[in-house]
Write a protein that holds these residues in place. Structure first.
Motif, PDB file in Angstrom:
ATOM      1  N   LEU A 154       0.823  -1.202   0.000  1.00 32.30           N
ATOM      2  CA  LEU A 154       0.000   0.000   0.000  1.00 32.30           C
ATOM      3  C   LEU A 154       0.864   1.261   0.000  1.00 32.30           C
ATOM      4  O   LEU A 154       0.511   2.255  -0.614  1.00 32.30           O
ATOM      5  CB  LEU A 154      -0.943  -0.021   1.202  1.00 32.30           C
ATOM      6  N   LEU A 157       2.013   1.753  -3.487  1.00 28.50           N
ATOM      7  CA  LEU A 157       0.868   2.256  -4.252  1.00 28.50           C
ATOM      8  C   LEU A 157       0.712   3.756  -4.070  1.00 28.50           C
ATOM      9  O   LEU A 157       0.542   4.505  -5.038  1.00 28.50           O
ATOM     10  CB  LEU A 157      -0.412   1.609  -3.723  1.00 28.50           C
ATOM     11  N   LEU A 158       0.761   4.192  -2.806  1.00 25.28           N
ATOM     12  CA  LEU A 158       0.579   5.600  -2.487  1.00 25.28           C
ATOM     13  C   LEU A 158       1.680   6.425  -3.150  1.00 25.28           C
ATOM     14  O   LEU A 158       1.408   7.478  -3.748  1.00 25.28           O
ATOM     15  CB  LEU A 158       0.624   5.774  -0.967  1.00 25.28           C
ATOM     16  N   SER A 161       1.107   6.896  -6.749  1.00 25.98           N
ATOM     17  CA  SER A 161       0.122   7.908  -7.105  1.00 25.98           C
ATOM     18  C   SER A 161       0.698   9.307  -6.923  1.00 25.98           C
ATOM     19  O   SER A 161       0.395  10.215  -7.680  1.00 25.98           O
ATOM     20  CB  SER A 161      -1.130   7.740  -6.262  1.00 25.98           C
ATOM     21  N   LEU A 247      -2.810  -4.758  -9.813  1.00 26.13           N
ATOM     22  CA  LEU A 247      -3.710  -3.647  -9.511  1.00 26.13           C
ATOM     23  C   LEU A 247      -3.614  -2.531 -10.546  1.00 26.13           C
ATOM     24  O   LEU A 247      -4.301  -1.530 -10.447  1.00 26.13           O
ATOM     25  CB  LEU A 247      -3.387  -3.088  -8.126  1.00 26.13           C
ATOM     26  N   PHE A 249      -0.646  -0.891 -11.436  1.00 23.59           N
ATOM     27  CA  PHE A 249       0.382   0.102 -11.166  1.00 23.59           C
ATOM     28  C   PHE A 249       1.753  -0.369 -11.600  1.00 23.59           C
ATOM     29  O   PHE A 249       2.769   0.125 -11.137  1.00 23.59           O
ATOM     30  CB  PHE A 249       0.392   0.472  -9.679  1.00 23.59           C
TER      31      PHE A 249
ATOM     32  N   LEU B 282      -8.701   2.499  -0.610  1.00 25.13           N
ATOM     33  CA  LEU B 282      -7.387   3.108  -0.843  1.00 25.13           C
ATOM     34  C   LEU B 282      -6.925   2.850  -2.273  1.00 25.13           C
ATOM     35  O   LEU B 282      -6.477   3.761  -2.968  1.00 25.13           O
ATOM     36  CB  LEU B 282      -6.363   2.536   0.146  1.00 25.13           C
ATOM     37  N   ILE B 283      -7.074   1.608  -2.724  1.00 25.73           N
ATOM     38  CA  ILE B 283      -6.623   1.281  -4.077  1.00 25.73           C
ATOM     39  C   ILE B 283      -7.435   2.060  -5.108  1.00 25.73           C
ATOM     40  O   ILE B 283      -6.889   2.608  -6.069  1.00 25.73           O
ATOM     41  CB  ILE B 283      -6.702  -0.246  -4.301  1.00 25.73           C
ATOM     42  N   VAL B 286      -6.342   5.735  -5.005  1.00 24.33           N
ATOM     43  CA  VAL B 286      -5.059   5.927  -5.664  1.00 24.33           C
ATOM     44  C   VAL B 286      -5.227   5.891  -7.180  1.00 24.33           C
ATOM     45  O   VAL B 286      -4.649   6.698  -7.902  1.00 24.33           O
ATOM     46  CB  VAL B 286      -4.048   4.861  -5.178  1.00 24.33           C
ATOM     47  N   PHE B 298      -4.881   5.534   4.126  1.00 21.42           N
ATOM     48  CA  PHE B 298      -3.578   4.993   4.510  1.00 21.42           C
ATOM     49  C   PHE B 298      -3.341   5.167   6.001  1.00 21.42           C
ATOM     50  O   PHE B 298      -2.879   4.251   6.680  1.00 21.42           O
ATOM     51  CB  PHE B 298      -2.464   5.659   3.705  1.00 21.42           C
TER      52      PHE B 298
END
Lengths: 313, 325
Positions: A154, A157-158, A161, A247, A249, B282-283, B286, B298
Motif C-alpha cells: 500500500l 501504491l501511495l 500515485s 492492480l 500500477f 485506498l486502491i 489511488v 492509509f
C-alpha cells in the motif's frame, strides 16, 4: 551430520585455508542437496531459468511473437491453445506463451535485484546498529519498527500515485526500501553477539578502524545469514511486484505475470479464458515456492539445530 | 502492576511510531512534485467552497503551521472532501472501516487457530506421512499468489458451481425488504464473506502451521516434556497441556510481525471480491487520484495495524508470564 573428515583434515594444515573454504562449501552443498526440499527448489528454479533464457527466441522467429507489440493479424479476440499459439492468445491477438516466458525474465530481474538491494541496506544498517549501539542503535531500530508496521504494497501504491507512473527500476528500488527492516534485525542481533567475541577485541587492539572491523571481521560472519534472508526477500519482492502490476500500477512497458493477470481480470475474460487465467498464477506461485524451498533448505544447512537428528523420538 | 506498565509502554511506543508515519506522510505529500492545493481541492469546486476548504486544511499557511493544522485535522477527523464521492472523507472511512475490521480479524483469528491446531498435531506425528503431506500443503498454501487464488475461487465456486455470490458484501433486495430481521441480514453478509474469508484463510494458515510445527518440535525436546511423560501422563495431556502452551508464543509473535502483510492481502482480497472495505477504497482512491481519501485511508490502515500490534503484544504478555515479571 557433522562436517566430513576431509574438512577437519584440511583444517589442520594451515596453508590449505582456501581448500578448507571450498570443502566447507561443498559439504554445505551436499547437505543442501541431500534435502528433498532443496532439490525440488533448485529443480523448479532451473525450469524458470530455462524459461527466462528461451524467452529471447520467439520474437526472433516471427515478430508476431513479440510479447508486447506482436499481434497475430488473423486473430481479433482471445482464442484457446493451438499449434501456432501453444497457450492461445489474449484479446488483442498477442501470444500468451511468449508473454509467459518473458514474465519469467521480469520476475527474476525484479526478485533478485530488489532482494539484493534490500539485503545490502538491511545488512549495512543492521551491522551499524549492532556495532555502534546506544543512540544510533535505538534510532535505527525504531525507524525499522516504523517501516515494518507499514503495509509495503500500500505504501508503494501511495508513492506511485504521488510521483506518477513508475518504471520497473523505481518499483524495484521502492520494494527494497520497504523490505530491509526484517533483515537488519537479524543481522543486528548477530552483530551484537559477534561484538563480544575475542577476535573483535584483538582487531581493535591491533588498531583496526571501525570501518575495517565492520567490513573485514563482522561482515564475513553475517554474510551466510544475509544470503539466507535474500532468498526469502526474493519471494516477497516478486509477490509485491506482481500485486502492483495486478492492480494496474506496474510498468506499462513490461510484461510481467501480474500484468497478464491484470489483463485477464480487467478485460473480463476470467470466466471464458482459463488458458489465460491459469498459467500466470501458477508461475507466480511456483517461482515463489521454489525460492522459499531453497531458503528453507539453506536454513537447515546454516542452523545446525534444524538438521535431522538421528536419535530423536 | 507490571502488566499494566508493559502495556502502557507499548502504547506510548506505538503512538510515537504513528506520529512518525503521520509526519512522513506529510513530508512526502509536500516534497513530491505537484501542487498540494490542487491535490486536496477538486478543480470543479466553486471559488468560495474552495477557499473555505483551503483555510480549513490550512493550505494557505506557511509549512510549519500547515503541519500543525494537519495534525489537528487528524485528531478532529477533518480530512477534506473526497473527489470521487463528494462527501467528507471521514464519513466514507467510518462506513468502510468496520467492514475491513470484520474481514481482517475473522480471517486472522480463524487461520491462526487452525494453523496452531494442525501444527500441533503434525509436529506430534513427525516423520509420518500425514506430517509430510500437511507440511507440503502448508508450504504450497503459503506461496500461492493471493489475487490469483481469489480469481480462481470466484471462477470455480461463484461462476461455475454458483454456491456463492460473485462479489460485494450484501444483496440489496434482502436489505431493502423491511421484514428482514437481523439474522437474515447477518446470514446474507456471511454468505458474501465466505469466499474472501476462504482466500485469506488459505494464504495465512500455511505460515502459522509451519511456525507452530517447528516451535512445537523445539518444545518437545525440553526436559519438562520428559518429566511429564515419566510421570505417566497420557500422551494427549502431554501434548495439549505441557507442550502446546509453550509452543504458542512464537506463533503469537509471528502474527504481530505479519499483520502488515495480512493487511496487504486484505486489500487485494477486498479489491478482487469488491468487498467495501478501506483497503479497496485506498486502491480505488489511488487509481482515481483522489488524494484526500487516499491519505486518510492509509493513515487509518496504519492505525489498524498498530492497534492490532498492541493487542498481539498484550496477548503475548498474557500467555507468557515471564514477560510480566
Amino acid at each position: 551430520m557433522n562436517f566430513s573428515a576431509e574438512t577437519r583434515a584440511a583444517c589442520n594444515t594451515a596453508a590449505a585455508k582456501r581448500s578448507y573454504n571450498l570443502q566447507r562449501f561443498l559439504d554445505g552443498w551436499a547437505l543442501f542437496y541431500e534435502n528433498p526440499v532443496g532439490k525440488l527448489g533448485v529443480f523448479l528454479l532451473a525450469c524458470f531459468g530455462v524459461m527466462a533464457l528461451i524467452s529471447y527466441i520467439p520474437p526472433l522467429i516471427d515478430p508476431m511473437y513479440h510479447p508486447m507489440t506482436g499481434v497475430d493479424p488473423w486473430i481479433s479476440n482471445a482464442t484457446g491453445p493451438s499449434a501456432k499459439h501453444w497457450l492461445g492468445t489474449d484479446n488483442l491477438g498477442r501470444d500468451l506463451f511468449t508473454q509467459l516466458l518473458t514474465g519469467a525474465r521480469i520476475a527474476f530481474m525484479v526478485g533478485i535485484s530488489a532482494a539484493f538491494m534490500s539485503i545490502v541496506f538491511g545488512t549495512l544498517i543492521g551491522m551499524i546498529a549492532g556495532y555502534a549501539g546506544r543512540v544510533t542503535d535505538a534510532a535505527l531500530m525504531r525507524f525499522a519498527d516504523m517501516i515494518m508496521v507499514m503495509p509495503s504494497l500500500l505504501v508503494v501504491l501511495l508513492l506511485a500515485s504521488l510521483f506518477g507512473q513508475l518504471n520497473i527500476w523505481i518499483i524495484v528500488l521502492l520494494i527494497a526500501l520497504f523490505r530491509w527492516p526484517g533483515v537488519s534485525r537479524v543481522i543486528r542481533s548477530q552483530t551484537l553477539s559477534l561484538k563480544q567475541r575475542p577476535f573483535i577485541d584483538m582487531a581493535r587492539v591491533a588498531g583496526a578502524s571501525h570501518m575495517r572491523i565492520i567490513f573485514r571481521h563482522i561482515l564475513p560472519n553475517v554474510l551466510p545469514m544475509a544470503c539466507l534472508y535474500m532468498t526469502f526477500r526474493v519471494t516477497s519482492a516478486i509477490i509485491v511486484e506482481a500485486a502492483l502490476a495486478f492492480l494496474g500500477f506496474g510498468d506499462p512497458n513490461t510484461v510481467s505475470w501480474g500484468m497478464m493477470l491484470q489483463w485477464v481480470w480487467k478485460t473480463g475474460h476470467m470466466f471464458q479464458a482459463p488458458y489465460w487465467l491459469l498459467p500466470p498464477g501458477i508461475c507466480i506461485s511456483l517461482i515463489t515456492l521454489s525460492f522459499y524451498l531453497i531458503g528453507r533448505a539453506m536454513e537447515e544447512v546454516l542452523d545446525p539445530r534444524l538438521r535431522k537428528e538421528e536419535n530423536f523420538e | 502492576m507490571h502488566f499494566r506498565k508493559l502495556i502502557f509502554r507499548r502504547i506510548i511506543e506505538v503512538m510515537a511510531i504513528f506520529f512518525l508515519i503521520l509526519t512522513g506522510l506529510f513530508l512526502l505529500f509536500h516534497l513530491s512534485p505537484g501542487d498540494p492545493v490542487s491535490r486536496m481541492v477538486q478543480p470543479g469546486m466553486s471559488a468560495e467552497d474552495a477557499s473555505m476548504l483551503i483555510s480549513q486544511l490550512g493550505l494557505d499557511q506557511p509549512l510549519w503551521l500547515q503541519y500543525l493544522y494537519y495534525v489537528k485535522n487528524f485528531f478532529t477527523g477533518n480530512f477534506g472532501i473526497s473527489f470521487h464521492y463528494g462527501q467528507p472523507v471521514i464519513h466514507i472511512i467510518g462506513r468502510r472501516l468496520p467492514n475491513t475490521i470484520l474481514l481482517f480479524t475473522t480471517s486472522v483469528i480463524l487461520s491462526a487457530a487452525a494453523g496452531v491446531f494442525w501444527g500441533k498435531l503434525v509436529a506430534w506425528y513427525k516423520g509420518r506421512p500425514i506430517d509430510t503431506w500437511v507440511t507440503i500443503l502448508a508450504l504450497v498454501c503459503h506461496t500461492l499468489f493471493l489475487p490469483w487464488i481469489a480469481l480462481l475461487f470466484i471462477w470455480i465456486f461463484a461462476y461455475h458451481v454458483g454456491w456463492f455470490p460473485l462479489n460485494g458484501m450484501i444483496t440489496p433486495e434482502v436489505w431493502i425488504n423491511p421484514s428482514a430481521g437481523f439474522l437474515t441480514k447477518a446470514a446474507d453478509i456471511g454468505h458474501h464473506m465466505l469466499l474472501p474469508l476462504l482466500t485469506l484463510f488459505i494464504i495465512h494458515v500455511g505460515s502459522y502451521l509451519l511456525i507452530m510445527r517447528s516451535s512445537m518440535l523445539e518444545t518437545l525436546k525440553e526436559d519438562y516434556i520428559l518429566t511429564a511423560r515419566a510421570k505417566g501422563l497420557s500422551e494427549k495431556r502431554v501434548r495439549n497441556r505441557h507442550a502446546a502452551p509453550n509452543a504458542y508464543l512464537p506463533v503469537v509473535t509471528s502474527i504481530g510481525l505479519s499483520l502488515a502483510f495480512s493487511i496487504n492481502g486484505g486489500a487485494l482480497t477486498e479489491t478482487v471480491f469488491s468487498w467495501p472495505g478501506i483497503g479497496r477504497e485506498l486502491i480505488f482512491a489511488v487509481s482515481n487520484n483522489d488524494y484526500p481519501l487516499a491519505l486518510a485511508c492509509f493513515l487509518f490502515i496504519s492505525l489498524v495495524v498498530l492497534v492490532a500490534n498492541v493487542i498481539v503484544d498484550v496477548l503475548y504478555a498474557y500467555l507468557d508470564p515471564r514477560i510480566r515479571y
